[in-house]
Design a protein around this motif. Sequence first.
Motif: not given
Ligand code: SAH
Length: 357
Positions: A126-128, A166-171, A198-200, A221-225, A297-299
């Motif tokens: 949701s935040f991406c 870590m750009g666009m997309g889910e590798p 590789i970030s997933t 691994v993008s965990l966040h919670f 977080l970047n808004p």
């Molecule tokens: N899909 C993969 C890789 C792309 S996102 C993944 O989720 O890891 C790369 C990283 O940027 C992830 O850790 C993601 O959670 C983070 N990210 C996405 N939107 C963001 C935001 N608005 N502010 C800070 N980090 C963000």
Amino acid sequence: MSLIDASGRSHRDAPVLRFDPTREEFAELLHGEPRYRLDQAWTGLHERGDKIDNLTNLPKALRQRIDEELPLGLTPEEESVSDDGETVKWLWRLHDGHQIETVLMHYDDRTTVCVSSQAGCAMACSFCATGQSGFDRHLSVGEIVEQVVRARRASAPRRVSNIVFMGMGEPFANYDRTWAAVERINQDLGIGARHITISTVGVVPGIDRLAKEDLPVNLAVSLHFANDEDRNKLVPLNVRYPLAMLEESCARYLDAKNRRLSFEWALIDGVNDRSSDADELAILARRLRAHVNLIPLNPTPGYLTRGTPMDRVYEFRDRLTGMGVNATVRRTRGTEIDAACGQLRASRQLVDPPRRR
Ligand code: SAH
């Protein structure tokens, strides 16, 4: 169909792009040319990252043939520079009008290129910004590799040392092409596997496949919670691969590879920056001996909560450290050029909808 359908092109009707073919496929596609010329062309384009016009050791006719038969895949739509020139971001247009982003970041001790693996993303975090605008298509091998080639050229004389997906997309939703691109970046562009990350978001079958690969790349691994109830809301994929499954696959990966795992945690004000969040994260990170990367977080346009203020970012880090977890605060880069995942494209689309052919 052509010999590179399986790994190279994004779909059946897509053109074969300059960086799609392997070395052998490159030679087959340019049949009739002497092998040593093809070797010179391959080396110039990949190892040195030269522009085709600068391959002056090649006959003009061959340069023209490559230019026509193997076109480049990325057209610059916008290039923005920030952080006193230390961050450069490109918005590229693909041959079918979709757009992707690449970011080049210089640090004191390294230079990193952040590449996209898909145009858009289906994971819908949701935040991406990328997640908010949905999925367009997978990138081809060549579209991924070309991002590195072009960023590396722009980086000179500073050498690109690290690549992060870590750009666009889910590798791992585009596993085959991402992995073929990783091998190309390693073998042909000469960037060490230990410098590729590789970030997933937690695609468990992808982590399991990565555990079986030979090249020792890093996994983030993008965990966040670190509890399912909250993570389900922020990261919809968690419903399919909940934390227990994710943890098991990370543990299998660690057993198989003996590489360091890292967790990405975007700190969102009042959402996942409470002391209870730090405690849950610390327990999981300790079990997996994971390193934690914290980034405020970047808004983004579709998620109006702000990032955690820096004083509380450091408090969160200190709480983790106090519980025996290695945690690093990442500087946000390129905030003024919308360099967070998908943001440049998102802000452009507000004023200038993507062109489609
Ligand atoms: N899909 C993969 C890789 C792309 S996102 C993944 O989720 O890891 C790369 C990283 O940027 C992830 O850790 C993601 O959670 C983070 N990210 C996405 N939107 C963001 C935001 N608005 N502010 C800070 N980090 C963000």
